[in-house]
Write a protein that holds these residues in place. Structure first.
Motif, PDB file in Angstrom:
ATOM      1  N   ALA A  50      -0.739   7.094  11.645  1.00 48.39           N
ATOM      2  CA  ALA A  50       0.228   6.472  10.732  1.00 48.39           C
ATOM      3  C   ALA A  50       0.305   4.966  10.952  1.00 48.39           C
ATOM      4  N   GLU A  51       0.232   4.531  12.220  1.00 50.61           N
ATOM      5  CA  GLU A  51       0.312   3.110  12.521  1.00 50.61           C
ATOM      6  C   GLU A  51      -0.894   2.356  11.972  1.00 50.61           C
ATOM      7  N   VAL A  52      -2.063   2.949  12.097  1.00 44.12           N
ATOM      8  CA  VAL A  52      -3.292   2.310  11.604  1.00 44.12           C
ATOM      9  C   VAL A  52      -3.260   2.197  10.088  1.00 44.12           C
ATOM     10  N   ILE A  53      -2.906   3.279   9.420  1.00 40.05           N
ATOM     11  CA  ILE A  53      -2.842   3.268   7.950  1.00 40.05           C
ATOM     12  C   ILE A  53      -1.847   2.216   7.477  1.00 40.05           C
ATOM     13  N   THR A  54      -0.665   2.214   8.078  1.00 38.29           N
ATOM     14  CA  THR A  54       0.366   1.257   7.677  1.00 38.29           C
ATOM     15  C   THR A  54      -0.113  -0.175   7.877  1.00 38.29           C
ATOM     16  N   ALA A  55      -0.693  -0.447   9.034  1.00 33.90           N
ATOM     17  CA  ALA A  55      -1.146  -1.815   9.331  1.00 33.90           C
ATOM     18  C   ALA A  55      -2.189  -2.276   8.317  1.00 33.90           C
ATOM     19  N   LYS A  56      -3.154  -1.436   8.023  1.00 33.68           N
ATOM     20  CA  LYS A  56      -4.246  -1.850   7.143  1.00 33.68           C
ATOM     21  C   LYS A  56      -3.791  -2.011   5.698  1.00 33.68           C
ATOM     22  N   VAL A  57      -3.052  -1.037   5.188  1.00 37.27           N
ATOM     23  CA  VAL A  57      -2.594  -1.123   3.796  1.00 37.27           C
ATOM     24  C   VAL A  57      -1.625  -2.284   3.628  1.00 37.27           C
ATOM     25  N   TRP A  58      -0.734  -2.447   4.575  1.00 36.99           N
ATOM     26  CA  TRP A  58       0.281  -3.503   4.516  1.00 36.99           C
ATOM     27  C   TRP A  58      -0.347  -4.896   4.634  1.00 36.99           C
ATOM     28  N   LEU A  59      -1.178  -5.111   5.656  1.00 38.73           N
ATOM     29  CA  LEU A  59      -1.712  -6.449   5.910  1.00 38.73           C
ATOM     30  C   LEU A  59      -2.728  -6.881   4.858  1.00 38.73           C
ATOM     31  N   ILE A  60      -3.601  -5.980   4.441  1.00 38.05           N
ATOM     32  CA  ILE A  60      -4.578  -6.341   3.405  1.00 38.05           C
ATOM     33  C   ILE A  60      -3.864  -6.571   2.077  1.00 38.05           C
ATOM     34  N   GLY A  61      -2.952  -5.677   1.730  1.00 39.16           N
ATOM     35  CA  GLY A  61      -2.236  -5.802   0.462  1.00 39.16           C
ATOM     36  C   GLY A  61      -1.408  -7.065   0.388  1.00 39.16           C
ATOM     37  N   ARG A  62      -0.656  -7.348   1.436  1.00 40.13           N
ATOM     38  CA  ARG A  62       0.197  -8.535   1.429  1.00 40.13           C
ATOM     39  C   ARG A  62      -0.624  -9.817   1.510  1.00 40.13           C
ATOM     40  N   SER A  63      -1.702  -9.816   2.277  1.00 37.08           N
ATOM     41  CA  SER A  63      -2.533 -11.014   2.419  1.00 37.08           C
ATOM     42  C   SER A  63      -3.189 -11.396   1.113  1.00 37.08           C
ATOM     43  N   TYR A  64      -3.461 -10.402   0.279  1.00 41.06           N
ATOM     44  CA  TYR A  64      -4.204 -10.646  -0.966  1.00 41.06           C
ATOM     45  C   TYR A  64      -3.369 -10.407  -2.220  1.00 41.06           C
ATOM     46  N   ALA A  65      -2.055 -10.550  -2.096  1.00 36.45           N
ATOM     47  CA  ALA A  65      -1.153 -10.447  -3.252  1.00 36.45           C
ATOM     48  C   ALA A  65      -1.415  -9.181  -4.056  1.00 36.45           C
ATOM     49  N   ALA A  66      -1.676  -8.083  -3.340  1.00 37.63           N
ATOM     50  CA  ALA A  66      -1.984  -6.817  -4.018  1.00 37.63           C
ATOM     51  C   ALA A  66      -1.268  -5.660  -3.335  1.00 37.63           C
ATOM     52  N   ALA A  67      -0.079  -5.922  -2.803  1.00 36.56           N
ATOM     53  CA  ALA A  67       0.643  -4.906  -2.025  1.00 36.56           C
ATOM     54  C   ALA A  67       0.814  -3.614  -2.806  1.00 36.56           C
ATOM     55  N   ILE A  68       0.688  -2.501  -2.110  1.00 41.44           N
ATOM     56  CA  ILE A  68       0.778  -1.209  -2.775  1.00 41.44           C
ATOM     57  C   ILE A  68       2.176  -0.965  -3.334  1.00 41.44           C
ATOM     58  N   GLU A  69       3.184  -1.604  -2.748  1.00 39.27           N
ATOM     59  CA  GLU A  69       4.560  -1.432  -3.238  1.00 39.27           C
ATOM     60  C   GLU A  69       4.903  -2.419  -4.363  1.00 39.27           C
ATOM     61  N   ARG A  70       4.005  -3.309  -4.670  1.00 41.60           N
ATOM     62  CA  ARG A  70       4.260  -4.321  -5.695  1.00 41.60           C
ATOM     63  C   ARG A  70       4.510  -3.662  -7.059  1.00 41.60           C
ATOM     64  N   GLY A  71       5.586  -4.084  -7.718  1.00 41.77           N
ATOM     65  CA  GLY A  71       5.912  -3.535  -9.028  1.00 41.77           C
ATOM     66  C   GLY A  71       6.891  -2.381  -8.986  1.00 41.77           C
ATOM     67  N   ARG A  72       7.253  -1.935  -7.780  1.00 39.85           N
ATOM     68  CA  ARG A  72       8.231  -0.857  -7.654  1.00 39.85           C
ATOM     69  C   ARG A  72       9.633  -1.444  -7.515  1.00 39.85           C
TER      70      ARG A  72
ATOM     71  N   SER B 273      10.619   3.338   4.105  1.00 33.87           N
ATOM     72  CA  SER B 273      10.468   4.768   3.799  1.00 33.87           C
ATOM     73  C   SER B 273       9.326   5.029   2.823  1.00 33.87           C
ATOM     74  N   PHE B 274       8.997   4.048   1.975  1.00 33.30           N
ATOM     75  CA  PHE B 274       7.895   4.230   1.037  1.00 33.30           C
ATOM     76  C   PHE B 274       6.582   4.438   1.790  1.00 33.30           C
ATOM     77  N   TYR B 275       6.363   3.638   2.830  1.00 34.13           N
ATOM     78  CA  TYR B 275       5.169   3.814   3.658  1.00 34.13           C
ATOM     79  C   TYR B 275       5.242   5.127   4.430  1.00 34.13           C
ATOM     80  N   GLU B 276       6.415   5.425   4.961  1.00 34.36           N
ATOM     81  CA  GLU B 276       6.573   6.609   5.813  1.00 34.36           C
ATOM     82  C   GLU B 276       6.462   7.911   5.041  1.00 34.36           C
ATOM     83  N   THR B 277       6.997   7.931   3.812  1.00 41.08           N
ATOM     84  CA  THR B 277       7.056   9.192   3.066  1.00 41.08           C
ATOM     85  C   THR B 277       5.987   9.335   1.991  1.00 41.08           C
ATOM     86  N   LYS B 278       5.402   8.214   1.554  1.00 38.31           N
ATOM     87  CA  LYS B 278       4.425   8.280   0.465  1.00 38.31           C
ATOM     88  C   LYS B 278       3.037   7.804   0.894  1.00 38.31           C
ATOM     89  N   VAL B 279       2.963   6.575   1.359  1.00 37.56           N
ATOM     90  CA  VAL B 279       1.659   5.970   1.639  1.00 37.56           C
ATOM     91  C   VAL B 279       0.919   6.715   2.747  1.00 37.56           C
TER      92      VAL B 279
END
Length: 204
Positions: free
Chosen positions: A36-58, A66-72
């Motif tokens: 869970a820590e690896v997935i969160t770090a990679k999705v969060w850091l790549i998404g935020r660094s490149y203005a493409a966060a997975i939570e963007r638009g929600r 909780s979005f990362y914990e329960t969905k991502v």
């Protein structure tokens, strides 16, 4: 703009090299999607660094931890992403043999991110895959699309497989053509990152 002029654009934007290298290293050191820590770090850091966060638009309520914990994390953990990555990692470069697998992998992750977020995450998928397989995936975003369109305003490629995201596949094949033209005319095979530098400078 001729290929020599395009080649001169590959070395710009170098102030971002160290930050990008850290993201490459993160994905190299932690390539799979079990923790869970690896997935969160990679999705969060790549998404935020490149203005493409997975939570963007929600909504704000959906954007918390909780979005990362329960969905991502849960959806990526039970996905077949690692299988797709292992299959595409058999290739070291973009070729007629590897292109169908590359495009299928991007389609799979785009669909997975859409199921998680309810949004089109074509750009995030391209960037996420690029940092896992830098030689195989071009980075897709509005500036890159604008640059590619300026270079190839009329482009109707024959897709190597139907299991693709058409917008990314069309963009991808334009860039393969650009890479091959530069190689043919200038004698140098440019990297996906250098192609990105060309597109950013043209599209900005």
């Amino acid at each position: 703009m001729n290929t020599k002029e395009l080649l001169n654009l590959t070395s710009r934007n170098t102030i971002w090299n160290l930050g990008n290298e850290m993201l490459y290293r993160l994905c190299q050191d932690y390539p799979d999607h079990k923790s869970a820590e690896v997935i969160t770090a990679k999705v969060w850091l790549i998404g935020r660094s490149y203005a493409a966060a997975i939570e963007r638009g929600r909504t704000m309520e959906e954007n918390g931890d909780s979005f990362y914990e329960t969905k991502v994390v849960p959806k990526i953990q039970v996905s077949h992403l690692d299988e797709h990555l292992n299959k595409v990692k058999q290739f070291s470069n973009i070729s007629s043999e590897s292109i169908p697998i590359i495009l299928k992998t991007h389609k799979y992750l785009t669909d997975l991110f859409a199921k998680i977020s309810g949004k089109d995450k074509r750009s995030l998928a391209s960037k996420y895959l690029h940092f896992h397989c830098p030689a195989l995936f071009f980075l897709y975003d509005s500036r890159a699309v604008k640059g590619a369109r300026a270079l190839y305003p009329r482009f109707s490629p024959e897709l190597p497989t139907k299991k693709v995201d058409y917008e990314y596949a069309k963009f991808f094949l334009k860039l393969v053509q650009l890479r091959d033209e530069i190689h043919r005319n200038e004698g140098r095979l440019v990297s996906t990152r250098e192609i990105d530098n060309i597109l950013i400078n043209i599209g900005s």
